[in-house]
Design an enzyme around this catalytic site. Structure first.
Site, short mmCIF file in Angstrom:
data_model
loop_
_atom_site.label_atom_id
_atom_site.label_comp_id
_atom_site.label_asym_id
_atom_site.label_seq_id
_atom_site.Cartn_x
_atom_site.Cartn_y
_atom_site.Cartn_z
N ASP A 34 -8.39 -9.07 3.87
CA ASP A 34 -8.16 -7.95 4.78
C ASP A 34 -9.23 -7.84 5.87
O ASP A 34 -10.11 -6.99 5.75
CB ASP A 34 -8.10 -6.64 3.98
CG ASP A 34 -7.66 -5.46 4.83
OD1 ASP A 34 -7.24 -5.68 5.98
OD2 ASP A 34 -7.75 -4.32 4.35
N GLU B 9 -12.59 -2.04 12.09
CA GLU B 9 -12.58 -1.36 10.80
C GLU B 9 -13.70 -1.85 9.89
O GLU B 9 -14.34 -1.06 9.20
CB GLU B 9 -11.22 -1.57 10.12
CG GLU B 9 -11.17 -1.04 8.70
CD GLU B 9 -9.85 -1.27 7.98
OE1 GLU B 9 -8.93 -1.86 8.58
OE2 GLU B 9 -9.74 -0.85 6.81
N GLU C 156 0.82 -1.22 0.00
CA GLU C 156 0.00 0.00 0.00
C GLU C 156 0.85 1.27 0.00
O GLU C 156 0.63 2.18 0.78
CB GLU C 156 -0.96 -0.01 1.20
CG GLU C 156 -1.97 -1.14 1.14
CD GLU C 156 -3.03 -1.08 2.24
OE1 GLU C 156 -2.75 -0.52 3.31
OE2 GLU C 156 -4.13 -1.60 2.01
O1 GCW Z 1 -7.02 -3.01 6.60
C1 GCW Z 1 -6.19 -2.18 5.86
C2 GCW Z 1 -6.51 -0.81 6.33
C3 GCW Z 1 -5.35 0.14 6.33
C4 GCW Z 1 -4.16 -0.53 7.00
C5 GCW Z 1 -3.82 -1.78 6.19
C6 GCW Z 1 -2.68 -2.57 6.83
C7 GCW Z 1 -2.48 0.39 8.41
O2 GCW Z 1 -7.59 -0.32 5.60
O3 GCW Z 1 -5.73 1.29 7.02
O4 GCW Z 1 -3.07 0.32 7.15
O5 GCW Z 1 -4.92 -2.63 6.16
O6 GCW Z 1 -2.98 -3.51 7.53
O7 GCW Z 1 -1.54 -2.25 6.61
#
Ligand code: GCW
Length: 720
Positions: free
Chosen positions: A384, A412, A311
């Site tokens: 995720d 989240e 990311e």
């Molecule tokens: O779940 C996703 C999130 C991001 C997060 C990423 C990760 C810290 O939307 O906000 O960043 O994973 O785990 O690196």
């Protein structure tokens, strides 16, 4: 004069009233599960008779903390102040560590020597004709854990003076990962700003640092990473290292080891070197010097947590190197001090390849190549932290590498701190998933806890849900998720039912008229959120960026395809779901037999993962005879119905607890019901534009119009 005196008296009375009546009785959730309420009189007198002193003669800060905690608990339970003494004359609790005179006198040394350093024994023993309760461990931290266990037994109504407990943690490192930024915001944080006041540190120490450490110790959490994995390089500057040292000093007596998240490009980002290539000796030396500087300040520093080439974060691949090159370079810098590198496997590139298979493909080639002080941190599922995912196939597959699981405590993808969702059940599901790596029973827990794949350090992490809100986690029931993570990290065989039971008793009341219905509610709450958000293996139908509400239609021009819901649901006139079979992305073959064949075949795929692994027509027949479309409608309705029933249950709980917490939870449940209806309508009405089928007539009708739902733009900004 007289009236001045009167005023003074009134003032003193008000202060007294405020302190004693308002503050002590303020049920704002700040005391978490560490409330130590008065016990029934019979137990109270038993405790007062058997525990007349707390004995130890150590200067060790953890022992002092343990003794204080027992004293505070006894004060709460009985109202009496039990002295802490140096000699075991009166019947009481003896705090004992290995290799001491007391351990020898009690004949405990041999047993203690063979125990996990954090493990403990609780039992009674006689010394000079006096019966004592012994809390013994190889280490002072273990004594602290044993003390909290003794307290927990009383809180959960299981106290038995004669009981013998021997407890050792299943994971060596039981760690919280905070996604807190240095500017005080928290990525995916829903309980206010960060607990860490970086501007005030190191001079000012918020009392919350210690309270936080204490709460963690009470459930066995022993490591903390205060800054986000999207790491600001600043954290490695001398100024921040001083702040971190101050935190580490507060955490230490509670057995909490400090780690930090580091930015892989730090040497260049901080302006020391032109680049951060791990093969450049100057870069290697920079990290070695940095490690030395850190350990000078924090001798028991734990190590680095790294999100690399994920990311947009920098990583070794920016220099044509690979994950092992990067991780091993950092590991070499930490090695002389016994530090660890926790390297995250949360990686996925834009492109055609199924996101769910990328981490496996990217990491498997390096199995056996990582240094022995590297641990690969893998999220529970392959995508995720979705409301429900199958386990990540990396568990059990990486046989030559220490792998740890990362769970998400912060909600989240499960309604933030607005929804009551007990994640103990989700964690239990993840821990007990069978990977079949070594035949049946090779659960995720057992391939990561050192049993089936022995490694120097076993570990587990949870992404914290704490913030500066008075109740710590936003929702009072969010506290249960922090609690559950700690308890499961200590003992992964605990059931979520046991954990909910303990937590409710310690946090609210043991009254069965409250306990039973609320426990039921908690235990059904995860399935409820799955049903009203993403049942049957659906995933990532979330709104762009904030991940709170539904946005299956989401389209952001120019966005990465794998950041859009349509990538995951693949709905069309024909049907819905992601084909991960051998005819599709082939993800099924990342699993061991018999799971690979099981998931490949629509008939044998558990229905909870149906649309995770298969793309199916709307009229596909489900096991209960319904069509897929109808079953989806039923599941969404079931989700809504569950939350409505939570509301009904909760409203009946009013007589049993304080108004403050009662009303807070009540109002959040109202939001949760509204959101569940929103989710149901949004998903069903949107997919109806493809299926063209009616919502089964026996179900509630939608109450929203799709066009209205599609206009909702919550102002909850985030990058993806
Ligand atoms: O779940 C996703 C999130 C991001 C997060 C990423 C990760 C810290 O939307 O906000 O960043 O994973 O785990 O690196």
């Amino acid at each position: 004069m007289v009236s001045k005196e009167k005023n003074m008296k009134r003032f003193v009375f008000l202060i007294w009233f405020f302190n004693v009546v308002v503050l002590v009785n303020a049920e704002n959730g700040s005391r978490l599960w560490l409330r130590y309420e008065t016990v029934p009189p019979s137990l109270g007198s038993e405790l007062l008779e058997k525990i007349t002193a707390i004995q130890h003669n150590s200067q060790n800060p953890s022992m002092i903390v343990a003794a204080n905690e027992l004293q505070e608990a006894m004060m709460g339970f009985t109202g009496a102040r039990i002295p802490v003494v140096g000699k075991p004359d009166a019947p009481g609790i003896l705090l004992v560590t290995a290799n001491t005179r007391m351990a020898r006198r009690l004949g405990l040394n041999a047993e203690l020597r063979n125990m996990h350093p954090d493990g403990y024994l609780i039992k009674t023993a006689r010394l000079n004709n006096v019966t004592h309760t012994i809390i013994a461990s190889p280490t002072e931290t273990g004594v602290l854990y044993g003390s909290f266990d003794w307290i927990r037994q009383i809180q959960s109504g299981n106290y038995d003076h004669q009981i013998i407990v021997k407890s050792e943690p299943h994971f060596d490192l039981r760690m919280l990962n905070h996604w807190d930024n240095l500017d005080g915001t928290i990525e995916r944080g829903y309980a206010g700003y960060s607990l860490w006041k970086w501007d005030e540190l190191a001079d000012v120490l918020s009392p919350r640092y210690e309270q936080y450490a204490r709460a963690n110790a009470s459930v066995g959490i022993n490591a903390s990473v205060p800054n986000s994995v999207n790491a600001n390089p600043q954290v490695l500057t001398p100024e921040y290292l001083e702040k971190l040292k101050a935190l580490a000093d507060v955490f230490r007596p509670y057995g909490i080891q400090l780690f930090i998240s580091v930015n892989f490009a730090s040497p260049a980002a901080l302006g020391y070197l032109p680049h951060s290539d791990p093969f450049d000796p100057a870069v290697q030396q920079w990290w070695k010097d940095k490690a030395k500087e850190i350990y000078r300040l924090i001798p028991d520093f734990g190590g680095f947590l790294v999100k690399a080439n994920s990311e947009g974060q920098p990583g070794p691949m920016d220099y044509g190197r690979n994950h092992a090159d990067g991780a091993n370079m950092l590991a070499a810098a930490l090695k002389p001090y016994g530090g660890l590198v926790i390297w995250r496997a949360f990686v996925y590139d834009p492109g055609d390849k199924d996101r769910a298979i990328q981490a496996f493909d990217e990491f498997m080639p390096f199995d056996g190549i990582f240094a022995d002080n590297v641990i690969i941190q893998v999220k529970n599922g392959p995508v995720d932290f979705q409301p429900r995912e199958p386990f990540s196939p990396l568990f059990g597959a990486m046989k030559e590498t220490q792998v740890m699981m990362e769970l998400q405590i912060t909600q989240e993808y499960t309604g933030f701190s607005n929804h009551l969702v007990f994640l103990g059940s989700q964690n239990e599901e993840a821990l007990k998933s069978d990977t079949w790596a070594y035949g049946e029973g090779s659960t995720v827990a057992r391939v990561t806890d050192g049993t089936l794949i022995p490694h120097p350090v076993s570990a587990i992490a949870g992404v914290a849900n704490t913030g500066e809100d008075t109740n710590w986690t936003g929702h009072h029931f969010g506290q249960a998720n922090w609690y559950a993570f700690g308890r499961q990290a200590w003992n992964h065989t605990l059931t979520s039912e046991q954990i909910a039971d303990e937590w409710i008793k310690a946090t609210f009341t043991s009254n069965p008229d409250f306990l039973e219905p609320v426990k039921d509610l908690m235990l059904n709450s995860h399935e409820a959120v799955v049903n009203y958000m993403m049942p049957l293996g659906l995933h990532h139908l979330f709104a762009w960026g904030h991940h709170y509400g539904p946005e299956p239609w989401c389209d952001v021009p120019g966005a990465r395809e794998d950041w859009l819901p349509r990538y995951y649901h693949k709905a069309s006139e024909y049907g819905i779901g992601f084909d991960r079979t051998r005819n599709g992305s082939g993800a099924v073959d990342q699993y061991f037999p018999p799971l690979n064949d099981m998931y490949n075949n629509v008939e044998t795929t558990p229905e909870e993962f149906l649309l995770w692994f298969h793309h199916l027509p709307w009229n596909h027949t489900m096991k209960n005879g319904r069509t897929l479309w109808d079953e989806m409608a039923f599941k969404y309705q079931e989700g809504v119905d569950s939350v409505r029933s939570f509301q009904k249950t909760w409203d009946r709980m009013e007589p049993f607890i304080d108004q403050e917490r009662f009303r807070h939870v009540q109002s959040r449940l109202r939001t949760q019901v509204r959101d569940a209806v929103w989710w149901r309508d949004a998903i069903m009405l949107y997919f109806q534009t493809y299926s063209g089928l009616p919502i089964p007539y026996e179900l509630e009708r939608p109450v929203h119009d799709l066009e209205d739902l599609m206009k909702i733009q919550l102002d909850l900004k985030h990058h993806n």
